[in-house]
Design a protein around this motif. Structure first.
Motif, PDB file in Angstrom:
ATOM      1  N   ASN A 532     -43.302   1.677  23.514  1.00  0.00           N
ATOM      2  CA  ASN A 532     -42.481   2.067  22.352  1.00  0.00           C
ATOM      3  C   ASN A 532     -42.714   1.113  21.186  1.00  0.00           C
ATOM      4  O   ASN A 532     -42.914   1.534  20.040  1.00  0.00           O
ATOM      5  CB  ASN A 532     -40.989   2.042  22.733  1.00  0.00           C
ATOM      6  CG  ASN A 532     -40.625   3.136  23.703  1.00  0.00           C
ATOM      7  OD1 ASN A 532     -40.493   4.290  23.342  1.00  0.00           O
ATOM      8  ND2 ASN A 532     -40.494   2.769  24.973  1.00  0.00           N
ATOM      9  N   THR A 533     -42.671  -0.182  21.496  1.00  0.00           N
ATOM     10  CA  THR A 533     -42.830  -1.191  20.432  1.00  0.00           C
ATOM     11  C   THR A 533     -44.209  -1.100  19.800  1.00  0.00           C
ATOM     12  O   THR A 533     -44.356  -1.117  18.574  1.00  0.00           O
ATOM     13  CB  THR A 533     -42.633  -2.597  21.030  1.00  0.00           C
ATOM     14  OG1 THR A 533     -41.347  -2.647  21.659  1.00  0.00           O
ATOM     15  CG2 THR A 533     -42.721  -3.662  19.951  1.00  0.00           C
ATOM     16  N   VAL A 534     -45.244  -0.994  20.626  1.00  0.00           N
ATOM     17  CA  VAL A 534     -46.615  -0.990  20.106  1.00  0.00           C
ATOM     18  C   VAL A 534     -46.883   0.263  19.279  1.00  0.00           C
ATOM     19  O   VAL A 534     -47.443   0.192  18.181  1.00  0.00           O
ATOM     20  CB  VAL A 534     -47.625  -1.123  21.271  1.00  0.00           C
ATOM     21  CG1 VAL A 534     -49.049  -0.935  20.763  1.00  0.00           C
ATOM     22  CG2 VAL A 534     -47.480  -2.476  21.941  1.00  0.00           C
ATOM     23  N   CYS A 535     -46.496   1.415  19.801  1.00  0.00           N
ATOM     24  CA  CYS A 535     -46.758   2.664  19.063  1.00  0.00           C
ATOM     25  C   CYS A 535     -45.990   2.695  17.750  1.00  0.00           C
ATOM     26  O   CYS A 535     -46.515   3.151  16.723  1.00  0.00           O
ATOM     27  CB  CYS A 535     -46.400   3.871  19.925  1.00  0.00           C
ATOM     28  SG  CYS A 535     -47.558   4.143  21.290  1.00  0.00           S
ATOM     29  N   GLN A 536     -44.735   2.202  17.753  1.00  0.00           N
ATOM     30  CA  GLN A 536     -43.962   2.204  16.512  1.00  0.00           C
ATOM     31  C   GLN A 536     -44.559   1.233  15.490  1.00  0.00           C
ATOM     32  O   GLN A 536     -44.655   1.529  14.300  1.00  0.00           O
ATOM     33  CB  GLN A 536     -42.495   1.832  16.792  1.00  0.00           C
ATOM     34  CG  GLN A 536     -41.575   1.987  15.584  1.00  0.00           C
ATOM     35  CD  GLN A 536     -41.613   3.394  15.001  1.00  0.00           C
ATOM     36  OE1 GLN A 536     -41.434   4.379  15.719  1.00  0.00           O
ATOM     37  NE2 GLN A 536     -41.866   3.503  13.698  1.00  0.00           N
ATOM     38  N   THR A 537     -44.985   0.065  15.968  1.00  0.00           N
ATOM     39  CA  THR A 537     -45.598  -0.908  15.053  1.00  0.00           C
ATOM     40  C   THR A 537     -46.900  -0.344  14.474  1.00  0.00           C
ATOM     41  O   THR A 537     -47.199  -0.528  13.288  1.00  0.00           O
ATOM     42  CB  THR A 537     -45.876  -2.234  15.792  1.00  0.00           C
ATOM     43  OG1 THR A 537     -44.666  -2.687  16.421  1.00  0.00           O
ATOM     44  CG2 THR A 537     -46.375  -3.306  14.842  1.00  0.00           C
ATOM     45  N   SER A 572     -53.794  21.669  16.710  1.00  0.00           N
ATOM     46  CA  SER A 572     -52.405  21.583  16.255  1.00  0.00           C
ATOM     47  C   SER A 572     -51.728  20.352  16.842  1.00  0.00           C
ATOM     48  O   SER A 572     -50.747  19.849  16.304  1.00  0.00           O
ATOM     49  CB  SER A 572     -51.631  22.844  16.674  1.00  0.00           C
ATOM     50  OG  SER A 572     -51.705  22.990  18.086  1.00  0.00           O
ATOM     51  N   GLN A 573     -52.252  19.864  17.971  1.00  0.00           N
ATOM     52  CA  GLN A 573     -51.716  18.645  18.564  1.00  0.00           C
ATOM     53  C   GLN A 573     -52.832  17.957  19.338  1.00  0.00           C
ATOM     54  O   GLN A 573     -53.835  18.585  19.673  1.00  0.00           O
ATOM     55  CB  GLN A 573     -50.541  18.962  19.493  1.00  0.00           C
ATOM     56  CG  GLN A 573     -50.925  19.870  20.649  1.00  0.00           C
ATOM     57  CD  GLN A 573     -49.723  20.216  21.506  1.00  0.00           C
ATOM     58  OE1 GLN A 573     -48.606  20.265  21.005  1.00  0.00           O
ATOM     59  NE2 GLN A 573     -49.938  20.443  22.788  1.00  0.00           N
ATOM     60  N   PRO A 574     -52.687  16.638  19.596  1.00  0.00           N
ATOM     61  CA  PRO A 574     -53.736  15.937  20.332  1.00  0.00           C
ATOM     62  C   PRO A 574     -53.945  16.545  21.717  1.00  0.00           C
ATOM     63  O   PRO A 574     -52.996  17.072  22.320  1.00  0.00           O
ATOM     64  CB  PRO A 574     -53.198  14.505  20.448  1.00  0.00           C
ATOM     65  CG  PRO A 574     -52.163  14.392  19.373  1.00  0.00           C
ATOM     66  CD  PRO A 574     -51.579  15.757  19.208  1.00  0.00           C
ATOM     67  N   GLN A 575     -55.161  16.506  22.207  1.00  0.00           N
ATOM     68  CA  GLN A 575     -55.485  17.096  23.502  1.00  0.00           C
ATOM     69  C   GLN A 575     -55.876  15.989  24.474  1.00  0.00           C
ATOM     70  O   GLN A 575     -56.742  15.172  24.179  1.00  0.00           O
ATOM     71  CB  GLN A 575     -56.655  18.070  23.304  1.00  0.00           C
ATOM     72  CG  GLN A 575     -57.118  18.723  24.583  1.00  0.00           C
ATOM     73  CD  GLN A 575     -58.310  19.646  24.331  1.00  0.00           C
ATOM     74  OE1 GLN A 575     -58.788  19.735  23.204  1.00  0.00           O
ATOM     75  NE2 GLN A 575     -58.788  20.297  25.369  1.00  0.00           N
ATOM     76  N   MET A 576     -55.184  15.935  25.622  1.00  0.00           N
ATOM     77  CA  MET A 576     -55.487  14.888  26.609  1.00  0.00           C
ATOM     78  C   MET A 576     -56.595  15.357  27.543  1.00  0.00           C
ATOM     79  O   MET A 576     -56.574  16.480  28.031  1.00  0.00           O
ATOM     80  CB  MET A 576     -54.237  14.543  27.432  1.00  0.00           C
ATOM     81  CG  MET A 576     -54.510  13.465  28.487  1.00  0.00           C
ATOM     82  SD  MET A 576     -53.214  13.311  29.734  1.00  0.00           S
ATOM     83  CE  MET A 576     -51.955  12.461  28.839  1.00  0.00           C
ATOM     84  N   LEU A 608     -49.077   9.009  18.461  1.00  0.00           N
ATOM     85  CA  LEU A 608     -48.326   7.757  18.599  1.00  0.00           C
ATOM     86  C   LEU A 608     -46.844   8.024  18.846  1.00  0.00           C
ATOM     87  O   LEU A 608     -46.166   7.254  19.531  1.00  0.00           O
ATOM     88  CB  LEU A 608     -48.513   6.893  17.341  1.00  0.00           C
ATOM     89  CG  LEU A 608     -49.906   6.256  17.194  1.00  0.00           C
ATOM     90  CD1 LEU A 608     -50.056   5.599  15.835  1.00  0.00           C
ATOM     91  CD2 LEU A 608     -50.151   5.233  18.306  1.00  0.00           C
ATOM     92  N   ARG A 609     -46.322   9.096  18.275  1.00  0.00           N
ATOM     93  CA  ARG A 609     -44.898   9.412  18.502  1.00  0.00           C
ATOM     94  C   ARG A 609     -44.665   9.936  19.915  1.00  0.00           C
ATOM     95  O   ARG A 609     -43.603   9.708  20.505  1.00  0.00           O
ATOM     96  CB  ARG A 609     -44.434  10.461  17.482  1.00  0.00           C
ATOM     97  CG  ARG A 609     -44.354   9.931  16.057  1.00  0.00           C
ATOM     98  CD  ARG A 609     -43.703  10.942  15.118  1.00  0.00           C
ATOM     99  NE  ARG A 609     -43.837  10.516  13.733  1.00  0.00           N
ATOM    100  CZ  ARG A 609     -44.716  11.025  12.876  1.00  0.00           C
ATOM    101  NH1 ARG A 609     -45.534  11.995  13.263  1.00  0.00           N
ATOM    102  NH2 ARG A 609     -44.776  10.588  11.630  1.00  0.00           N
ATOM    103  N   SER A 610     -45.654  10.651  20.460  1.00  0.00           N
ATOM    104  CA  SER A 610     -45.428  11.267  21.764  1.00  0.00           C
ATOM    105  C   SER A 610     -45.856  10.398  22.952  1.00  0.00           C
ATOM    106  O   SER A 610     -45.358  10.579  24.060  1.00  0.00           O
ATOM    107  CB  SER A 610     -46.155  12.615  21.832  1.00  0.00           C
ATOM    108  OG  SER A 610     -47.538  12.436  21.589  1.00  0.00           O
TER     109      SER A 610
END
Length: 1102
Positions: A532-537, A572-576, A608-610
């Motif tokens: 959470n911290t890394v993605c938000q930063t 439309s969204q990232p693909q894993m 990054l949000r997901s």
């Protein structure tokens, strides 16, 4: 714009060095050749334990490399231990023409200079050849915060290996007739021999014998580690094996020089570009017939960005400097007042500061600690020369008076070395854009303030003393707009300067900034809440990542499998994409995994949000770090760039698996501490990364043992950084969350240099033999730095190889060639000048006690790894005993009772005691193994100013701050309380004391502390109300609160890491940590300062 900057396969190199086709295959680091630098050959058994230094046979052609292990193995016994050591035979005196060097030798620069090795020798011209016309000249003062320009990178990648591979040790300086288009940025001067077999800082009394026969130029690769702390053989005090601390550590790091694991050859190299190496001899390879290096060399490279084309010189508007017509000798040339040829007169009347020699009886004078931060000593030079000298924050020497001979240095029992902070953020940095970069034709030194102008058309190099012609365009000074005053050009008026490098300094087109983030998403990792911290930063700072329209970014996550994320335009969204075969990792859809940041920002932000929520229910506990790193390397190798890895546990599946080696109950037994890697997987992978211009930064967030000794190799040898957050947890240890946020923001937004090389040169007669820091020594003195950052420091050890007779001064120059985040190729050059002395008195007078301590700390880390922790501790103690014994027996005329030290070394015993109590070297069970290893990493990679603060913290009383003597910075008043000795006797229960230990701060509140401080600064009614876990001061509208917060904020702002502030009372559990830093007091496992002095006195008087 989203395409990688690396040319397609088959793209020929256009810099004039070997025209082999460009390949994007696996790393092709040069393996050892008898004349190559360090390399690991697959045929050599063991985890790179063998480092070979060898000299190429004279008949071998410059493009050939011998990759068989046998020729090198025979030399392995010359290396003693970790430490990138350079051993090279003494160089014969310069006879006028460069020595012909056959056979390419890889050159490795210190970590910070990796890019600089690719500097070209555009400035040397054969007699009679007309220099290129000055086409554009730009001189600007660039604030350090300003991103480095957006010009094309002038360092192309080596064929196949994206890394800067030196093709010849000395090869970049070619004799007239066989000039190789480029000169390397920092090759040692022709006459400089950079390798001394295994000499260590505290020199041994026996003369050092070169590895190779003297008749040949020294070319062996420097060992990667620092030399051991050598104990002078004449002194018997201390454990018998102490001497090898200084000596054996030397070669330990050397094994980092190995070539890529595939053993492929790379003949084109940064080394050739940057210029002469140890002996800057010409390449035998067929080069352009004429020495004139003209712009045609780089014609097929992209043109310069508009901002750098045809910049009109400060002359008439729009008028090209070359258009100015002056008849020959139009102005009478006035010899400049500075320069080594004028030093004799200017230094003659100087009196030595006798304060430095005043004997201090350490047992009687207890209050020797200065009340302000100790400053570097000022060299004893004429003020006109000293004012041009390099800032000691960037470049300093352990001895500001250089001994004339090795015998004199041995007698002083002090280490000789340099400490560098080459890429430091600067508020004022002169930047020069010119079609000609003036360099010595023999040793490739950049023209600098300490050269001598013999007349208007000739200048003498201050490193090898060769006389060079002044190029025509250098006659015009764009600052003063005057023709005929080359000695007033900015290059000759600034010891620190940055050049915009022309295309000759490129091995390939400039790479784009590429950032790949690799996240551990196992159950253990998700539990810590770090994602959470890394993605938000990252989300908050995406727009601040250094770069331009070509910036690329990508993401990989892993547990027992590896997950890639396609960020293709149109989705439309990232693909894993999940790869479960971790034994043979492949890259699915590689073209969509690293994408242009600007063109795909929305998809990146969605990912990054997901990401933090995607694995919250995962029960997967395994960690396949090794395969994830292999995948990241494959993805990045076509372009180079930076990999940021976040790991929370021991790797447990796939290649690179590690097992727990720490037994908490045995931490105190120094013999069994596992300081060495348990596998060579991470080191080999790091060397492959270095070959492809990829650096790996490791963020370890773990509450359990994670074997940082093994994992840290991935960063150490790829010129990366290590961050360690012990027991990170977003709920149980929230103070670590703020630390990670602040440090990650700095990490993401700070300046960065790509595909860098660094070389350090010094005056003929001096030689460099060991490097310390995070890098790979690609040849004897060329440091490969896939990334260079402004927070990294480096150190080198030196010896006096030939007597410096008839020399009044010597000079040192570091050259860092790198590609800026804007795609410019730049060369940052620092030059330092120091006087030569002939007496022991003067050597001690110029001792820089902080630099000596910093160099010894680096050597002690190598000694700990190559031998044992107790050996390293013994060697540190012996360094003090030996130097004070030598001072007592050779300098003091009247023997006095007590422990006598010269004023310049009065703090030496205190600083060494502080090192013995630091986590890296302390004994006892308090230090976790990973914590100890991390501290050792910091010692090797921190600039001196931060290393000293972590070694000997600063203690201030802060309950009575006033504005007296305060600093005024940006309308803020910063109090400047005096520094106190680190002893409990200096504490009063009536006060409050701040201890600044670099990476952590403690605010200790005495039981009887004044009510006004408790209420007006801490914001609580009384002492009992101060909470146990308080880590922040409330911002109150009181004068006391404003002063205290201003002071603490000012201290924090001066460093690149974020120190947590712990507010503690007498009953606080952290009180023991606070007291542990009281260096002068006795602890469970270490003597008090006074007891230590008595021990030193006993040994000195033996």
């Amino acid at each position: 714009m989203a395409q990688p900057a690396r040319p397609p396969a088959g793209y020929p190199n256009q810099n004039g060095a070997g025209q082999q086709p460009y390949s994007n295959g696996p790393v092709q680091n040069q393996l050892m050749h008898p004349s190559d630098g360090q390399g690991y050959s697959p045929s050599v058994p063991g985890p790179y334990s063998h480092q070979t230094l060898a000299k190429a046979p004279p008949h071998q052609s410059s493009g050939q490399y011998n990759y068989s292990g046998s020729p090198n193995v025979s030399q392995l016994n010359n290396y003693q231990g970790p430490g990138q050591t350079l051993n090279r035979p003494p160089v014969a005196p310069f006879s006028g023409s460069p020595v012909q060097q056959t056979g390419p030798v890889p050159q490795v620069l210190p970590p910070a200079l990796q890019n600089s090795a690719a500097l070209s020798s555009a400035s040397s011209f054969p007699p009679g050849a007309s220099p290129p016309v000055l086409s554009n000249w730009q001189y600007t003062q660039t604030p350090p915060s300003q991103p480095l320009g957006s010009q094309t990178s002038h360092l192309a990648h080596v064929t196949g290996t994206g890394a800067a591979q030196p093709s010849s040790l000395s090869g970049s300086t070619n004799p007239p007739g066989s000039y190789q288009y480029a000169a390397s940025p920092g090759g040692p001067p022709l006459q400089n021999s950079y390798m001394k077999p295994g000499s260590a800082p505290p020199p041994v009394t026996q003369p050092l014998t070169p590895l190779h026969p003297p008749p040949r130029p020294p070319l062996g690769p420097p060992p990667v580690g620092g030399p051991p702390l050598v104990r002078p053989s004449t002194l018997t005090a201390g454990p018998p094996n102490a001497q090898s601390l200084l000596n054996s550590a030397v070669n330990r790091e050397g094994d980092a020089t190995s070539a890529a694991s595939d053993g492929s050859v790379v003949q084109n190299s940064y080394d050739a570009i940057e210029g002469g190496g140890l002996m800057a001899t010409p390449h035998p390879a067929p080069a352009a017939p004429n020495l004139k290096v003209n712009r045609s060399v780089g014609y097929s490279y992209p043109s310069l960005p508009p901002g750098y084309q045809n910049t009109s010189p400060p002359g008439a508007p729009g008028m090209q400097a070359s258009a100015l017509q002056y008849p020959d000798g139009s102005k009478h040339f006035h010899q400049p007042t500075l320069g080594t040829n004028h030093l004799t007169a200017s230094m003659g009347g100087l009196s030595l500061q006798q304060e430095g020699l005043r004997p201090v009886n350490l047992l009687q004078e207890r209050n020797i600690l200065p009340t302000t931060l100790l400053k570097a000593p000022v060299p004893n030079l004429h003020e006109d020369i000293q004012k041009l000298n390099c800032n000691p924050e960037l470049f300093r020497c352990t001895l500001t008076n250089i001994p004339q001979t090795q015998a004199l240095l041995n007698k002083a029992k002090l280490p000789l070395g340099l400490l560098l902070h080459p890429f430091k953020d600067l508020s004022q940095l002169p930047v020069v854009t010119s079609s000609t970069i003036v360099r010595c034709r023999s040793c490739r030194t950049y023209i600098n303030p300490f050269v001598s102008f013999l007349d208007q058309r000739r200048w003498k190099c201050n490193l090898c003393y060769r006389v060079n012609d002044v190029p025509e365009e250098f006659m015009y000074n764009p600052v003063t707009r005057v023709y005929g005053e080359p000695h007033k050009r900015p290059e000759v008026q600034n010891a620190t300067i940055e050049f915009m490098a022309p295309s000759e300094y490129m091995l390939r087109p400039p790479q784009p900034p590429v950032y790949l983030f690799v996240f551990d998403v196992s159950h253990n990792a998700i539990e810590t809440g770090y994602l959470n911290t890394v993605c938000q930063t990252l989300l908050d700072n995406l727009d601040l990542l250094p770069g331009n329209t070509r910036t690329k970014i990508g993401f990989i996550t892993f547990d027992s499998t590896i997950h890639f994320y396609s960020l293709q335009e149109g989705l439309s969204q990232p693909q894993m994409l999940i790869v479960s075969d971790i034994e043979d990792v492949f890259i699915p859809m590689p073209e969509n995994l690293l994408v242009n940041l600007n063109e795909n920002k929305e998809l990146i932000q969605d990912l990054l949000r997901s990401l933090p929520q995607m694995f919250t229910k995962s029960l997967e506990t395994q960690s396949a770090l090794g395969p994830a790193l292999q995948a990241a390397f494959k993805l990045m190798s076509p372009t180079g760039g930076r990999i940021s890895v976040f790991q929370t546990q021991l790797p447990s599946v796939g290649t690179g698996v590690l097992k727990a080696r720490e037994e908490p109950n045995q931490r105190a037994t120094a013999k069994d501490i596992h300081l060495t890697p348990s596998t060579d997987f991470y080191k080999k992978l790091a060397l492959d990364c270095s070959g492809q211009q990829v650096a790996v930064d490791l963020f370890l967030l773990s509450g359990q043992y994670s074997d940082l000794a093994s994992l840290g190799c991935i960063s150490r040898y790829s010129a990366g950084s290590v961050y360690y957050y012990q027991s990170y947890h977003h709920k149980h240890n929230p103070v670590q969350v703020e630390k990670l946020q602040k440090e990650l923001k700095r990490y993401l937004t700070r300046k960065i240099g790509f595909e860098a090389v660094m070389r350090i040169r010094c005056t003929k007669g001096l030689s460099i033999h060991t490097f310390h820091g995070n890098f790979f020594v690609r040849s004897t003195d060329l440091l490969s730095l896939p990334n260079v950052n402004p927070d990294a420091g480096y150190a080198v050890q030196m010896s006096v190889e030939e007597s410096l007779t008839d020399m009044q001064v010597v000079s040192f120059q570091s050259a860092l060639l790198y590609t800026s985040s804007k795609g410019e190729r730049r060369i940052r050059v620092h030059t330092m000048c120091l006087p030569v002395v002939t007496t022991l008195n003067d050597v001690y007078l110029g001792a820089d006690v902080q630099a000596i301590t910093g160099l010894l700390a680096n050597m002690a880390v190598d000694r700990s790894v190559s031998a044992t922790l107790s050996d390293a501790r013994d060697a540190l103690v012996n360094a003090v005993i030996d130097s004070l014994s030598a001072y007592r027996s050779s300098v003091l005329t009247v023997q006095q009772p007590g422990l006598m030290a010269p004023h310049s070394l009065r703090l030496f015993p205190l600083y060494v005691l502080a090192l013995l109590k630091q986590k890296a070297f302390q004994t006892g069970t308090s230090a976790r193994l990973d914590e100890r290893i991390f501290t050792m990493c910091q010692v090797k990679n921190q600039p001196l100013v931060y290393l000293m603060l972590m070694t000997h913290p600063s203690l201030y009383r802060v309950d009575n701050l006033t504005d007296e003597g305060a600093l005024n910075i940006n309308d803020r008043t910063i109090p400047q309380p005096p520094i106190l000795q680190l002893s409990v006797e200096k504490l009063s229960r009536d006060g409050a004391y701040l201890m600044d230990a670099g990476s952590v701060m403690f605010l200790w509140i005495g039981k009887n502390c004044g009510q006004s401080f408790i209420s007006q600064v801490l914001g609580v009614p009384n002492y009992g109300s101060v909470p146990q876990n308080m880590t922040h001061l409330p911002e109150l509208e009181t004068a006391e609160s404003i002063r205290t917060i201003a002071f603490i904020s000012w201290l924090r702002e001066q460093r690149p890491f974020f120190p947590i502030l712990y507010i503690i009372k007498d009953d606080s559990p952290l009180k023991s940590s606070f007291l542990q830093n009281m260096i002068e007091d006795r602890t469970e496992s270490a003597l008090s300062y006074y007891e230590f002095l008595l021990h030193i006195q006993q040994q000195v008087n033996k």
